[in-house]
Design a protein around this motif. Structure first.
Motif, PDB file in Angstrom:
ATOM      1  N   ARG A   1      43.715 115.443  58.750  1.00 54.90           N
ATOM      2  CA  ARG A   1      43.516 114.009  58.875  1.00 54.90           C
ATOM      3  C   ARG A   1      44.081 113.441  60.167  1.00 54.90           C
ATOM      4  O   ARG A   1      43.620 112.418  60.645  1.00 54.90           O
ATOM      5  CB  ARG A   1      44.144 113.298  57.695  1.00 54.90           C
ATOM      6  CG  ARG A   1      43.136 113.278  56.589  1.00 54.90           C
ATOM      7  CD  ARG A   1      43.690 112.731  55.375  1.00 54.90           C
ATOM      8  NE  ARG A   1      42.652 112.766  54.357  1.00 54.90           N
ATOM      9  CZ  ARG A   1      42.916 112.838  53.085  1.00 54.90           C
ATOM     10  NH1 ARG A   1      44.145 112.908  52.699  1.00 54.90           N
ATOM     11  NH2 ARG A   1      41.935 112.854  52.223  1.00 54.90           N
ATOM     12  N   THR A   2      45.084 114.109  60.692  1.00 56.84           N
ATOM     13  CA  THR A   2      45.660 113.597  61.935  1.00 56.84           C
ATOM     14  C   THR A   2      44.623 113.583  63.054  1.00 56.84           C
ATOM     15  O   THR A   2      44.406 112.538  63.674  1.00 56.84           O
ATOM     16  CB  THR A   2      46.906 114.409  62.289  1.00 56.84           C
ATOM     17  OG1 THR A   2      47.825 114.260  61.206  1.00 56.84           O
ATOM     18  CG2 THR A   2      47.560 113.903  63.551  1.00 56.84           C
TER      19      THR A   2
ATOM     20  N   LEU B   1      41.490 113.570  62.686  1.00 52.61           N
ATOM     21  CA  LEU B   1      40.432 112.655  62.271  1.00 52.61           C
ATOM     22  C   LEU B   1      40.820 111.211  62.595  1.00 52.61           C
ATOM     23  O   LEU B   1      39.991 110.418  63.045  1.00 52.61           O
ATOM     24  CB  LEU B   1      40.216 112.823  60.764  1.00 52.61           C
ATOM     25  CG  LEU B   1      38.830 112.522  60.226  1.00 52.61           C
ATOM     26  CD1 LEU B   1      37.765 113.273  61.003  1.00 52.61           C
ATOM     27  CD2 LEU B   1      38.771 112.913  58.758  1.00 52.61           C
ATOM     28  N   THR B   2      42.085 110.882  62.374  1.00 48.59           N
ATOM     29  CA  THR B   2      42.567 109.545  62.724  1.00 48.59           C
ATOM     30  C   THR B   2      42.407 109.319  64.229  1.00 48.59           C
ATOM     31  O   THR B   2      41.987 108.241  64.672  1.00 48.59           O
ATOM     32  CB  THR B   2      44.044 109.401  62.328  1.00 48.59           C
ATOM     33  OG1 THR B   2      44.169 109.724  60.958  1.00 48.59           O
ATOM     34  CG2 THR B   2      44.527 107.979  62.550  1.00 48.59           C
ATOM     35  N   ALA B   3      42.721 110.368  64.998  1.00 47.85           N
ATOM     36  CA  ALA B   3      42.569 110.261  66.449  1.00 47.85           C
ATOM     37  C   ALA B   3      41.104 110.027  66.804  1.00 47.85           C
ATOM     38  O   ALA B   3      40.785 109.215  67.681  1.00 47.85           O
ATOM     39  CB  ALA B   3      43.095 111.522  67.116  1.00 47.85           C
TER      40      ALA B   3
ATOM     41  N   PHE C   1      38.813 108.587  64.930  1.00 49.84           N
ATOM     42  CA  PHE C   1      38.464 107.200  64.599  1.00 49.84           C
ATOM     43  C   PHE C   1      38.963 106.239  65.670  1.00 49.84           C
ATOM     44  O   PHE C   1      38.234 105.352  66.131  1.00 49.84           O
ATOM     45  CB  PHE C   1      39.089 106.803  63.249  1.00 49.84           C
ATOM     46  CG  PHE C   1      38.248 107.217  62.076  1.00 49.84           C
ATOM     47  CD1 PHE C   1      36.946 106.762  61.939  1.00 49.84           C
ATOM     48  CD2 PHE C   1      38.767 108.043  61.097  1.00 49.84           C
ATOM     49  CE1 PHE C   1      36.182 107.140  60.857  1.00 49.84           C
ATOM     50  CE2 PHE C   1      38.005 108.422  60.022  1.00 49.84           C
ATOM     51  CZ  PHE C   1      36.717 107.981  59.899  1.00 49.84           C
ATOM     52  N   ALA C   2      40.217 106.413  66.070  1.00 50.54           N
ATOM     53  CA  ALA C   2      40.802 105.493  67.036  1.00 50.54           C
ATOM     54  C   ALA C   2      40.096 105.622  68.386  1.00 50.54           C
ATOM     55  O   ALA C   2      39.795 104.618  69.047  1.00 50.54           O
ATOM     56  CB  ALA C   2      42.296 105.780  67.187  1.00 50.54           C
ATOM     57  N   ALA C   3      39.777 106.888  68.766  1.00 54.00           N
ATOM     58  CA  ALA C   3      39.099 107.105  70.043  1.00 54.00           C
ATOM     59  C   ALA C   3      37.698 106.515  70.007  1.00 54.00           C
ATOM     60  O   ALA C   3      37.225 105.926  70.985  1.00 54.00           O
ATOM     61  CB  ALA C   3      39.054 108.590  70.358  1.00 54.00           C
TER      62      ALA C   3
ATOM     63  N   ALA D   1      36.712 103.971  68.278  1.00 53.24           N
ATOM     64  CA  ALA D   1      36.824 102.516  68.391  1.00 53.24           C
ATOM     65  C   ALA D   1      37.109 102.118  69.837  1.00 53.24           C
ATOM     66  O   ALA D   1      36.562 101.129  70.340  1.00 53.24           O
ATOM     67  CB  ALA D   1      37.936 102.014  67.469  1.00 53.24           C
ATOM     68  N   ALA D   2      37.971 102.912  70.521  1.00 55.02           N
ATOM     69  CA  ALA D   2      38.281 102.610  71.913  1.00 55.02           C
ATOM     70  C   ALA D   2      37.035 102.748  72.780  1.00 55.02           C
ATOM     71  O   ALA D   2      36.759 101.918  73.656  1.00 55.02           O
ATOM     72  CB  ALA D   2      39.387 103.535  72.413  1.00 55.02           C
TER      73      ALA D   2
ATOM     74  N   ARG E   1      34.618  99.905  72.632  1.00 57.35           N
ATOM     75  CA  ARG E   1      34.988  98.735  73.431  1.00 57.35           C
ATOM     76  C   ARG E   1      34.556  98.877  74.894  1.00 57.35           C
ATOM     77  O   ARG E   1      34.198  97.925  75.541  1.00 57.35           O
ATOM     78  CB  ARG E   1      36.520  98.555  73.415  1.00 57.35           C
ATOM     79  CG  ARG E   1      37.074  97.973  72.149  1.00 57.35           C
ATOM     80  CD  ARG E   1      38.479  97.463  72.406  1.00 57.35           C
ATOM     81  NE  ARG E   1      39.324  98.502  72.997  1.00 57.35           N
ATOM     82  CZ  ARG E   1      40.073  99.346  72.300  1.00 57.35           C
ATOM     83  NH1 ARG E   1      40.059  99.285  70.995  1.00 57.35           N
ATOM     84  NH2 ARG E   1      40.820 100.236  72.885  1.00 57.35           N
TER      85      ARG E   1
ATOM     86  N   ARG F   1      33.348 109.889  59.369  1.00 54.14           N
ATOM     87  CA  ARG F   1      33.496 109.413  57.990  1.00 54.14           C
ATOM     88  C   ARG F   1      33.080 110.481  56.984  1.00 54.14           C
ATOM     89  O   ARG F   1      33.724 110.677  55.951  1.00 54.14           O
ATOM     90  CB  ARG F   1      32.654 108.152  57.768  1.00 54.14           C
ATOM     91  CG  ARG F   1      33.377 106.911  58.196  1.00 54.14           C
ATOM     92  CD  ARG F   1      32.484 105.691  58.124  1.00 54.14           C
ATOM     93  NE  ARG F   1      32.877 104.772  59.159  1.00 54.14           N
ATOM     94  CZ  ARG F   1      33.979 104.031  59.080  1.00 54.14           C
ATOM     95  NH1 ARG F   1      34.742 104.092  57.995  1.00 54.14           N
ATOM     96  NH2 ARG F   1      34.324 103.239  60.056  1.00 54.14           N
TER      97      ARG F   1
ATOM     98  N   ASP G   1      35.674 113.027  56.682  1.00 54.78           N
ATOM     99  CA  ASP G   1      36.774 112.501  55.893  1.00 54.78           C
ATOM    100  C   ASP G   1      36.500 112.666  54.404  1.00 54.78           C
ATOM    101  O   ASP G   1      37.352 113.116  53.636  1.00 54.78           O
ATOM    102  CB  ASP G   1      36.958 111.023  56.258  1.00 54.78           C
ATOM    103  CG  ASP G   1      38.086 110.384  55.468  1.00 54.78           C
ATOM    104  OD1 ASP G   1      39.039 111.110  55.138  1.00 54.78           O
ATOM    105  OD2 ASP G   1      38.003 109.179  55.195  1.00 54.78           O
TER     106      ASP G   1
END
Lengths: 230, 504
Positions: free
Chosen positions: B295-296, B298-300, B302-304, B306-307, B310, B326, B329
């Motif tokens: 999950r770690t 995977l969290t990265a 997701f955050a990447a 989103a970045a 932008r 997703r 996940d």
């Protein structure tokens, strides 16, 4: 807001720390980051952050044990980050004073929304909250009055108690135990069925579609939150 | 200690009768020699001496012989007219009869005391044997050692060949121990006799009521439950392996050995259980660490993502990345859930749930744009379930309906009271289930055939089944009359909450 809020990110994974720093800075916050519990406590003393984003799975110590220490340092608020299965940890963290939680892997947009809610709440709680507004619903906590689209809503005492307990911390999850202790008293803390029935009644009176609740939101196994609608 | 195998009340040897008569004769002779100094009346008491001696040394029969011989001798030598068995004086008749009576009575008493002493000695001997055996068993720490101790003890005590056979229903017979050690695993009739003894709990084989043609006699070792082992006894010369008098001692030894074997078996089970727990603990630790490790990153991601959204203009690619992350996940969550089910490691946290709450929470996790029809009445009873597990059940059912629901993707969630409880149904408007696959869909890794859009490892529905059953509910699949498939969760009445006490 005269000055951007300062957020302390506590996570042992460097990649996540970097990404969160970038994301939060882009959203306009000042960010400091720590990789261990010890580092986090030091930074809380030095930097005095407004909010701590705390991963419960830290290498050097139990994240739950950090919560009281974080709060001891001048009422700093914490949002905990945990694995989805760890419902017990989440409830324990909320009962220890964490103001919200988010499960890994989290969605950046959702994280930002939670942070905004937490900071807004902090500002609001400095001046005693009186009026809470979400969508068509307006709750007056001093006069104990609830209006929906301008007309009064008649709630039972328990229904009002639950709504008021949620409205005092808009957007924040209140655990089943906290709600039951506040509204029914400490002896009834295990009677989740009382709470379920009160919420059911409340929804009939305040939700546009009680089968698809948009105001009183269930967090499975944890508690309820009052969703803030524009 | 006397050798074993002698009954307590054995008939006296001819030598004992001879000694008895000799003692009576001796007293008579002494009386005759001393006659000038003694009155004849003193002799009747003197005759009690050989009676008591004979009864205490050789038992009741010799005592009776001594009594009769004494009465006759007294009559012959001391009553007038002397040297005949005739008695003239009526007083003397009384004396002779009383002498005979007293002699008989005292010999009976004496003989009984002697038998009781012999019995006590035999009991003490058996107790000593059993205590010694108990000490040996306490030192034995495997079933083979217990078997050896039993075989050696019985062989030594009764002079027989012995073998101990482990007989369990689920495993083949095994020879635990034997004396002498050259004895082989019994075959054919012998094996049948051993099995008969185990199954019946009674002795079987030679000189018993079952399969008496066998060479061996088998005794079951009975502790709690059916016998797990039988002891075989045999003599090289074919005589009965065990004398009637020794059966009690043998039964005592068998009971002790059976208890020791049972104790050993339970200790073994405890060891296995401890091992199993340790393995489960390791597996759980591994799982949660794998969950965390997957999950770690995977969290990265997701955050990447989103970045990126932008800063970059490649919108469709980013949406693909996001939806793939997703899915990943969900797969990780399902994999973890499945492992918990198969490890039997589900810890339930049961609380009363409002189905409206549960359904709303699951629907909120659907991708934007999916809006199932919800028909869950607000006055249904609460259901006692684990909120997290039930949430996963609903997510998987909705996920399944979205995958197989056909192009329109209409999903309906219905909750109803039904006979004997309540039902929650998730139905779609897709092609439905292939006929006959209604139970197969819940098997692990089973994907429905003929559906080229099927995604995932097919874990979702088996997780629904595993979690539902862990919570006391059940799940069934069916094809709807109007087309499409429906998955029904049934909650028995026992899970429904009586709301009379609730205060709203």
């Amino acid at each position: 807001m005269t000055m951007a809020a300062k957020i302390l990110v506590v996570d042992d994974e460097p990649a996540i720390r970097r990404l969160l720093e970038a994301t939060l800075e882009h959203a306009g916050y000042r960010v400091v980051a720590a990789g261990t519990g010890r580092e986090a406590l030091n930074l809380i003393d030095i930097e005095k952050p407004d909010l701590v984003l705390l991963d419960l799975g830290l290498p050097d110590r139990d994240g739950l044990g950090l919560l009281p220490l974080i709060q001891a340092g001048g009422g700093t608020r914490a949002i905990v980050v945990s694995a989805r299965e760890a419902v017990d940890d989440i409830i324990a963290a909320l009962d220890l004073g964490a103001i919200d939680y988010i499960t890994k892997p989290f969605d950046t947009a959702e994280l930002l929304a939670r942070i905004r809610a937490a900071l807004r709440q902090q500002l609001a709680s400095q001046a005693e909250r009186r009026q809470v507004q979400s969508g068509e619903l307006s709750i007056d906590l001093l006069d104990r009055r609830v209006l929906r689209g301008g007309s009064p809503v008649h709630l039972t005492p328990k229904e009002y108690g639950v709504l008021a307990a949620l409205a005092r911390h808009p957007g924040r999850v209140i655990t089943h135990g906290q709600l039951l202790r506040t509204v029914w008293g400490p002896a009834q803390a295990d009677h989740v069925e009382y709470l379920r029935i009160a919420v059911r009644g409340l929804r009939q009176k305040i939700e546009p579609d009680p089968a698809r609740p948009r105001l009183v939101i269930n967090e499975p196994g944890v508690g309820y939150r009052l969703e803030m609608e524009a | 200690m006397k050798p074993p195998g002698q009954p307590l009340a054995r008939p006296p040897a001819p030598r004992a009768y001879a000694e008895t008569l000799l003692m009576v004769a001796g007293v008579t002779a002494l009386g005759l020699v001393a006659a000038p100094m003694l009155p004849a009346s003193a002799m009747d008491l003197a005759y009690l001496v050989p009676v008591l001696a004979a009864a205490s040394l050789h038992g009741l029969r010799c005592g009776v012989v001594a009594s009769l011989a004494s009465a006759l001798a007294y009559n012959f030598f001391y009553t007038a007219p002397r040297y005949t068995f005739r008695i003239d004086d009526p007083g003397n008749v009384v004396t002779v009869l009383v002498l005979a009576g007293v002699a008989l009575f005292t010999s009976r008493l004496t003989a009984r005391i002697r038998d009781e002493a012999a019995f006590a000695a035999e009991q003490a001997r058996q107790n000593a044997v059993l205590a010694g055996f108990a000490a040996q068993l306490a030192a034995a720490d495997t079933s083979a050692h217990i078997g050896e101790a039993l075989c050696r003890e019985v062989a030594g005590l009764f002079g027989v060949n012995t073998l101990l056979l482990a007989l369990a229903v689920e495993t083949p017979p095994a020879l635990l121990a034997a004396v002498p050690p050259r004895i082989q695993l019994p075959q054919g009739l012998e094996a049948e006799a051993a099995e008969a003894a185990r199954a019946s709990g009674l002795p079987g084989g030679r000189h018993t009521d079952m399969l008496r043609a066998a060479d061996w006699q088998f005794h079951p070792l009975l502790a709690a439950g059916p016998a797990q082992a039988v002891l075989g006894l045999a003599r090289d010369d074919g005589r009965p392996p065990i004398a009637e008098a020794d059966r009690a001692l043998l039964a005592g030894l068998l009971a002790q050995a059976a208890l020791a074997l049972e104790r050993e078996r339970l200790a073994g089970e405890m060891r296995d259980l401890a091992q199993l727990r340790e393995r489960d603990r390791l597996r759980g630790a591994l799982l949660s660490s794998v969950g965390h490790d997957l999950r770690t990153p995977l969290t990265a991601i997701f955050a990447a993502t989103a970045a990126l959204a932008r800063t970059s203009a490649t919108g469709p690619l980013i949406a693909t990345l996001d939806s793939a992350a997703r899915q990943l996940d969900r797969y990780i969550a399902n994999l973890l859930d499945m492992t918990r089910i198969e490890a039997g490691a589900i810890r339930l946290n049961i609380q009363p749930l409002d189905l409206t709450d549960a359904v709303a929470a699951a629907v909120r996790e659907l991708p934007p744009g999916q809006a199932p029809h919800i028909a869950v009445a607000a006055d249904l009873p609460l259901v006692r379930l684990d909120p997290q597990l039930f949430h996963h059940c609903l997510i998987n059912l909705l996920d399944n309906a979205a995958k197989h629901g056909g192009p329109e993707g209409d999903i309906t969630i219905t909750a109803l009271r039904e006979a004997g409880g309540m039902m929650l149904s998730v139905s779609d408007s897709g092609p439905g289930l292939p006929p006959g696959s209604e139970t197969r869909v819940f098997e692990t890794f089973n994907r429905l055939e003929g559906s080229d859009r099927s995604q995932g490892a097919g874990l979702g529905l088996s997780i629904v089944k595993g979690f539902a059953e862990a919570m006391g509910a059940s799940v069934a699949a069916r094809n709807r009359a109007g087309g499409g498939a429906a998955f029904d969760l049934h909650f028995p009445a026992a899970l429904l909450v009586d709301l009379d006490g609730a205060e709203a």
